[in-house]
Structure formats: structure tokens, C-alpha cells
Write a protein that holds these residues in place. Structure first.
Motif, short mmCIF file in Angstrom:
data_model
loop_
_atom_site.label_atom_id
_atom_site.label_comp_id
_atom_site.label_asym_id
_atom_site.label_seq_id
_atom_site.Cartn_x
_atom_site.Cartn_y
_atom_site.Cartn_z
N LEU A 67 95.20 27.19 0.30
CA LEU A 67 96.16 26.36 -0.41
C LEU A 67 96.63 25.20 0.46
N PHE A 68 97.05 24.12 -0.17
CA PHE A 68 97.73 23.03 0.52
C PHE A 68 99.21 23.40 0.62
N ARG A 69 99.81 23.15 1.77
CA ARG A 69 101.21 23.50 1.98
C ARG A 69 101.99 22.26 2.42
N LEU A 70 103.08 21.97 1.72
CA LEU A 70 103.95 20.87 2.10
C LEU A 70 104.92 21.31 3.20
N GLY A 71 105.62 20.35 3.78
CA GLY A 71 106.55 20.65 4.86
C GLY A 71 107.68 21.57 4.45
N ASP A 72 108.05 21.54 3.15
CA ASP A 72 109.14 22.40 2.70
C ASP A 72 108.67 23.79 2.30
N PRO A 78 94.02 23.60 -4.66
CA PRO A 78 93.31 22.34 -4.46
C PRO A 78 93.31 21.43 -5.68
N ILE A 79 93.09 21.96 -6.88
CA ILE A 79 93.04 21.12 -8.07
C ILE A 79 94.41 20.50 -8.35
N ASN A 80 95.49 21.26 -8.11
CA ASN A 80 96.83 20.72 -8.34
C ASN A 80 97.22 19.70 -7.28
N MET A 81 96.72 19.87 -6.05
CA MET A 81 96.98 18.86 -5.03
C MET A 81 96.24 17.56 -5.36
N ILE A 82 95.01 17.69 -5.85
CA ILE A 82 94.28 16.49 -6.25
C ILE A 82 95.01 15.77 -7.38
N SER A 242 90.47 18.81 5.26
CA SER A 242 90.59 20.22 4.92
C SER A 242 91.91 20.40 4.16
N ARG A 243 92.44 21.60 4.13
CA ARG A 243 93.66 21.86 3.35
C ARG A 243 94.90 21.37 4.09
N ALA A 245 97.95 18.75 3.59
CA ALA A 245 98.63 17.94 2.59
C ALA A 245 98.91 16.52 3.07
N THR A 246 99.28 16.38 4.34
CA THR A 246 99.58 15.05 4.88
C THR A 246 98.34 14.18 4.90
N LYS A 247 97.24 14.74 5.39
CA LYS A 247 96.02 13.94 5.53
C LYS A 247 95.42 13.54 4.18
N ILE A 248 95.52 14.40 3.17
CA ILE A 248 94.94 14.01 1.88
C ILE A 248 95.76 12.89 1.25
N HIS A 249 97.08 12.87 1.49
CA HIS A 249 97.89 11.74 1.02
C HIS A 249 97.54 10.47 1.80
N ASP A 250 97.30 10.61 3.11
CA ASP A 250 96.90 9.45 3.91
C ASP A 250 95.58 8.87 3.39
N CYS A 251 94.64 9.74 3.07
CA CYS A 251 93.32 9.28 2.62
C CYS A 251 93.41 8.55 1.29
N ILE A 252 94.15 9.11 0.35
CA ILE A 252 94.24 8.47 -0.96
C ILE A 252 94.98 7.14 -0.85
N ALA A 253 95.93 7.05 0.09
CA ALA A 253 96.63 5.78 0.30
C ALA A 253 95.67 4.71 0.83
N LYS A 254 94.75 5.09 1.72
CA LYS A 254 93.77 4.14 2.25
C LYS A 254 92.82 3.65 1.17
N LEU A 255 92.61 4.44 0.13
CA LEU A 255 91.73 4.04 -0.97
C LEU A 255 92.41 3.07 -1.93
N LEU A 256 93.68 2.75 -1.69
CA LEU A 256 94.34 1.74 -2.52
C LEU A 256 93.82 0.34 -2.23
N ALA A 257 93.23 0.13 -1.07
CA ALA A 257 92.77 -1.20 -0.68
C ALA A 257 91.74 -1.73 -1.67
#
Length: 276
Positions: A67-72, A78-82, A242-243, A245-257
Motif C-alpha cells: 500500500l501507499f502510505r501518507l505521512g499521517d 495502488p489504484i486509489n493512489m493513481i 515503488s510504493r 506516496a511522495t515520489k509518485i506525487h513528484d513524478c506526476i507533477a513533473k509530467l505537467l510540463a
């Protein structure tokens, strides 16, 4: 292509503060020369924020083992994080350019399915994504031939004319492949005529985000990552995570370009500050 997670052998050049050793002037000149050569190799296309038509190619067979885990402490499958990062991506792109249009294509067990035609109505595309449910994967491979057949039927790509290269196209087309399987290796039809056509189109791009299980020793993460590289024509952005949460948000942000305004991925630098 560089990747922000464990599979990539190379990483982005370290800043002076990271390495602890300031670069020599000759090294700076060499890097600059490489960037200039790379720019000359790119087609002469205008760097204009024209509207994008983005096809979200969403894998719905991602595993739920980790599972992906947030700081809180909140956890997400995985599907819900996507779905969560796509919601961020859609709203952000819409805020940047309200003429951006989105379509949705899903990857089922062994076939692709076109779910949503191009729309700039966020409610339409988000509602379709929200109702998607994860499916089990029973195959060892996923053949991308069905994806290219669907793209051929549903996507019109602006023609690039050498004599009119300074004129911006009415729009560009980008497919973002969100692949979530860790044991199912994608098969890329390199000799497929339409795929060969797509790789030559200056106004068509394929970006990739691979989200895989944590323990790659137990899965085929590296083989999957290597196979997905065949989608890259030299101008793709390719990320894997991998699982985390921070890095997958970073990656999707980079795809905004915007693909017409971003550098080659190997030339990107997300550090802040000036070099001494």
C-alpha cells in the motif's frame, strides 16, 4: 532516461552543493555543448503552450500487495493512489490551460479499452476515473498492439510541415502510460506500422509512469521498466516509483510540463538556487 527510484542506474547531475566539489569550467562547457547538440537534434518546432490532447492510458490491473502510505498514516491501494494523483494532475493542467482536453483508455487483463472521448470538462473525465475498479491480472504479458489500434481509430495528430515549422500546431497529442503491474511484462510491437508512424511524429508524445511493488527481487520490475523504454522515441519522460506516496506525487507533477516547452529529460534540473 533517468528515473527517480531504485531501478535507474543513472541519476541527474548533482548540484555543486550536493557533490561538495565545484565543477571545473571545462566541465561546465562540456555540459553546455551536450545540451546545444541535443537541441539541434530536436525537430525545429515552436516552443508554444498550444492546447494539449492528453490520453490517460490507465492500467487497472495493478497489484494490491503493498500500500501507499501518507505521512499521517493514511493508506491507499495502488489504484486509489493513481486516482488521487490523476485528480491532482487533471486540475493542475486545467488551471494552466483550460483548453487542455483529456481522454481515457484503460488496460485490462490482456486488452485495452477506450472509455472516454476527448473533453475539457473535468467533471466528465473524473467521474469516469472514479468509477473504475481494479481487476485481477492473469497474464504474464500485456501486448500494446491493442493500444496502438485504439489510438489509430480515435486520435488525429497534427501534420508537421517542414516549411511551416515556425507556425505552432493547433494542438499536440500526448499519451501518458500509467503502468502498475509488477509481474506482467509489456510487449511493445516495434514493427507495428502505426507505432513506427507515431514515433516519427513531432507533435505526438508518449510519457510513462511505472508504479511497482517494493521488493523488486520478488517481481519483474526491472524487466518491465526495460520493456517500457521501447515506447520512448527520445523525447519521452519516463519515471518509475515503488510504493512511495511522495515520489509518485513528484513524478506526476513533473509530467505537467508542456512537451513543446520542456527540455529532454536528461537535461532537466529540479534543484533551486544558482550555481557558483
Amino acid at each position: 532516461m533517468e528515473s527517480p527510484d531504485i531501478l535507474s542506474c543513472n541519476s541527474l547531475p548533482a548540484s555543486d552543493s550536493d557533490s561538495g566539489n565545484p565543477k571545473k569550467p571545462s566541465e561546465d562547457i562540456k555540459v553546455l555543448q551536450e545540451h546545444v547538440i541535443a537541441s539541434f537534434q530536436k525537430p525545429n518546432i515552436p516552443n508554444v503552450n498550444v492546447p494539449e490532447r492528453i490520453i490517460l492510458c490507465l492500467d487497472i490491473c495493478c497489484e494490491d500487495n503493498s500500500l501507499f502510505r501518507l505521512g499521517d498514516g493514511t493508506t491507499f491501494t495502488p489504484i486509489n493512489m493513481i486516482k488521487r494523483v490523476l485528480d491532482f494532475f487533471l486540475h493542475s493542467k486545467h488551471a494552466i490551460n483550460k483548453r487542455t482536453e483529456f481522454a481515457l483508455l484503460i488496460m485490462k487483463d490482456n486488452e485495452a479499452c477506450w472509455l472516454q472521448n476527448f473533453t475539457n470538462n473535468l467533471k466528465d473525465i473524473i467521474n469516469v476515473i472514479d468509477y473504475i475498479q481494479r481487476e485481477d491480472c492473469t497474464s504474464d504479458n500485456f501486448d500494446f498492439t491493442s493500444i496502438f489500434q485504439i489510438l489509430k481509430q480515435n486520435v488525429d495528430i497534427p501534420e508537421y510541415k517542414q516549411g511551416e515549422c515556425i507556425m505552432p500546431p493547433p494542438y499536440v497529442v500526448r499519451t501518458i502510460v500509467l503502468y502498475g503491474r509488477s509481474n506482467c511484462i509489456p510487449l511493445i510491437p516495434l514493427e507495428d506500422p502505426y507505432f513506427m508512424f507515431l514515433k516519427k511524429q513531432p507533435y505526438f508524445y508518449i510519457d510513462i509512469l511505472l508504479a511497482h511493488e517494493d521488493d523488486c527481487a520478488l517481481y519483474k520490475c526491472e524487466e518491465i521498466y526495460d520493456a517500457l523504454q521501447d515506447l520512448d522515441n527520445g523525447y519521452s519522460y519516463v519515471y518509475e516509483v515503488s510504493r512511495n506516496a511522495t515520489k509518485i506525487h513528484d513524478c506526476i507533477a513533473k509530467l505537467l510540463a508542456h512537451p513543446l516547452q520542456r527540455p529532454l529529460q536528461k537535461n532537466t534540473d529540479y534543484t533551486f538556487g544558482t550555481r557558483s
